[in-house]
Design a protein around this motif. Sequence first.
Motif, PDB file in Angstrom:
ATOM      1  N   TYR A 133     -38.412  44.202  59.517  1.00 41.59           N
ATOM      2  CA  TYR A 133     -38.242  45.643  59.749  1.00 41.59           C
ATOM      3  C   TYR A 133     -39.036  46.452  58.716  1.00 41.59           C
ATOM      4  O   TYR A 133     -39.723  47.425  59.066  1.00 41.59           O
ATOM      5  N   ALA A 138     -35.055  55.012  57.225  1.00 43.43           N
ATOM      6  CA  ALA A 138     -35.330  53.573  57.283  1.00 43.43           C
ATOM      7  C   ALA A 138     -34.175  52.765  56.704  1.00 43.43           C
ATOM      8  O   ALA A 138     -33.849  51.682  57.210  1.00 43.43           O
ATOM      9  N   THR A 177     -31.104  53.381  56.910  1.00 42.23           N
ATOM     10  CA  THR A 177     -30.068  53.261  57.946  1.00 42.23           C
ATOM     11  C   THR A 177     -30.344  52.044  58.823  1.00 42.23           C
ATOM     12  O   THR A 177     -29.444  51.236  59.104  1.00 42.23           O
ATOM     13  N   GLY A 178     -31.602  51.910  59.258  1.00 41.36           N
ATOM     14  CA  GLY A 178     -31.977  50.761  60.072  1.00 41.36           C
ATOM     15  C   GLY A 178     -31.857  49.452  59.308  1.00 41.36           C
ATOM     16  O   GLY A 178     -31.421  48.437  59.860  1.00 41.36           O
ATOM     17  N   GLN A 185     -31.990  45.728  67.453  1.00 41.09           N
ATOM     18  CA  GLN A 185     -33.313  45.937  66.870  1.00 41.09           C
ATOM     19  C   GLN A 185     -33.976  47.187  67.445  1.00 41.09           C
ATOM     20  O   GLN A 185     -34.603  47.972  66.709  1.00 41.09           O
ATOM     21  N   PHE A 244     -42.380  47.381  66.252  1.00 40.50           N
ATOM     22  CA  PHE A 244     -41.215  47.008  65.446  1.00 40.50           C
ATOM     23  C   PHE A 244     -40.630  45.680  65.926  1.00 40.50           C
ATOM     24  O   PHE A 244     -40.409  44.758  65.132  1.00 40.50           O
ATOM     25  N   ILE A 295     -34.149  54.839  65.513  1.00 38.87           N
ATOM     26  CA  ILE A 295     -33.666  55.763  64.481  1.00 38.87           C
ATOM     27  C   ILE A 295     -34.843  56.417  63.775  1.00 38.87           C
ATOM     28  O   ILE A 295     -34.878  57.631  63.569  1.00 38.87           O
ATOM     29  N   LEU A 296     -35.835  55.598  63.425  1.00 38.06           N
ATOM     30  CA  LEU A 296     -37.030  56.127  62.758  1.00 38.06           C
ATOM     31  C   LEU A 296     -37.957  56.836  63.731  1.00 38.06           C
ATOM     32  O   LEU A 296     -38.460  57.924  63.444  1.00 38.06           O
ATOM     33  N   ILE A 299     -28.197  48.471  59.191  1.00 37.83           N
ATOM     34  CA  ILE A 299     -27.760  47.978  60.507  1.00 37.83           C
ATOM     35  C   ILE A 299     -28.223  46.539  60.726  1.00 37.83           C
ATOM     36  O   ILE A 299     -27.452  45.663  61.139  1.00 37.83           O
ATOM     37  N   LEU A 300     -29.490  46.266  60.415  1.00 32.41           N
ATOM     38  CA  LEU A 300     -30.026  44.918  60.603  1.00 32.41           C
ATOM     39  C   LEU A 300     -29.441  43.929  59.600  1.00 32.41           C
ATOM     40  O   LEU A 300     -29.333  42.729  59.891  1.00 32.41           O
ATOM     41  N   ALA A 326     -32.256  50.227  65.918  1.00 32.67           N
ATOM     42  CA  ALA A 326     -32.681  50.456  64.532  1.00 32.67           C
ATOM     43  C   ALA A 326     -34.090  51.042  64.486  1.00 32.67           C
ATOM     44  O   ALA A 326     -34.401  51.891  63.633  1.00 32.67           O
ATOM     45  N   SER A 327     -34.950  50.619  65.392  1.00 32.13           N
ATOM     46  CA  SER A 327     -36.318  51.143  65.447  1.00 32.13           C
ATOM     47  C   SER A 327     -36.339  52.592  65.918  1.00 32.13           C
ATOM     48  O   SER A 327     -37.077  53.431  65.377  1.00 32.13           O
TER      49      SER A 327
END
Length: 402
Positions: free
Chosen positions: A246, A101, A103-104, A129, A169, A135-136, A107-108, A132-133
């Motif tokens: 996020y 998380a 990491t996301g 977005q 997300f 990734i999880l 990024i955001l 980033a979502s």
Amino acid sequence: MELKLPLQILSEGNFSNIIHHDVYQCLLSFLIACFLSIISIPIIINLSNLLHLTAKPGFRSSHETETPTLGGIAIFAATLIAYFLWPHSENILDSNLISLAMTGVIILFFLGIKDDILAVDPTKKLIVQIFASLILVAMGNFKVDNFYGIFGIHGVSDFISIPLTVFIFIAIINAINLIDGIDGLAGGISLIAGLGFGIWFIANDHFSFGCLAFAMSGSLLGFLRFNFSKTSKIFMGDTGSLIVGYLLSIFSVEFLSLNVGYLHDPNAYFNAPIIVMVLLIVPIFDTLRVFIVRIFKGGSPFIADRNHMHHILIDNGLNHFWASCTLWMVTIMNTTLFFAFHGDITNTASLYIYIGMFGVYMIFAYFLKRRVVSVKKRKNLANSHSFNGDDLSSSNNILRDL
């Protein structure tokens, strides 16, 4: 470890027990994040003014002077510092998910910084977005794969759960972004929801998520002190709203995932999806209503306007604090009423009630908007009469002089 009151522990001369107890670590993270947010925001305000990184008033603005928009930097830093003070190694699965998380979040954070300073194309923002979502969702197997019996549906395949989770997300991130239109609204709603999720995570021994939720809430509390200030005002900007949205998405999906075992766990909720929707009732209802109204008028749902509920409340005479406070109370009252009266109502029935409440919300917003329009018409008519009267008086004076 037995949970004792902090004063009891201190009276026993064993301060280290507070530091090493998971519950108190979460509370300390809240306080530390609040403190860090408070001491860092004045620095950000000064730098923003020095570098002219401020938002100028526009037709949608509810502020009248140029205001710094980089409050999200303080929220980001305070949340992460307060969270990472502790090891969080007892629940490896939770720790791994939060590592992904982060990491996301990072990024955001950079996406928000760029958008606040230079502005980013909406399509590019959406792509980032989604990335980033994913990734999880993809790397952490983090998804909503159970409908809790809504319309008779329980478990669903990845073909449905993965797109659904990404949609959740994107929806929550942008809903928080859209309600960030007046002082205190996005920050206050997110603070309430963060504390709600955090308390449940702590009560059910998911201290990593609980600590992160409390750290975010503490940073938001510190931010609100300046968001309402008249002399040192700052906005969270896209940096803050993207990060907070996020994190709330993560808490929502994790809450839904953990409560799937409600059939066998007395601490779990069988109506977890409805709880999430009630906690986020203001951003969900406002986003849906604005999109519906824009489409109904033949416009794009993504074109900004002054048709949000907070704008309507402001136009009806409320100031920023009372408009935000009204919508905070909507969240608190609906959450309280839900827990008081939900009983054994099925999730499908609860969803119908929720849709009915949205209908009432639409009607209420319609009449408030009509009131604004009628008041403006009366003012324009009064000004017109005043103007004509002044013209007539001036003409009489001229004739008298002649």
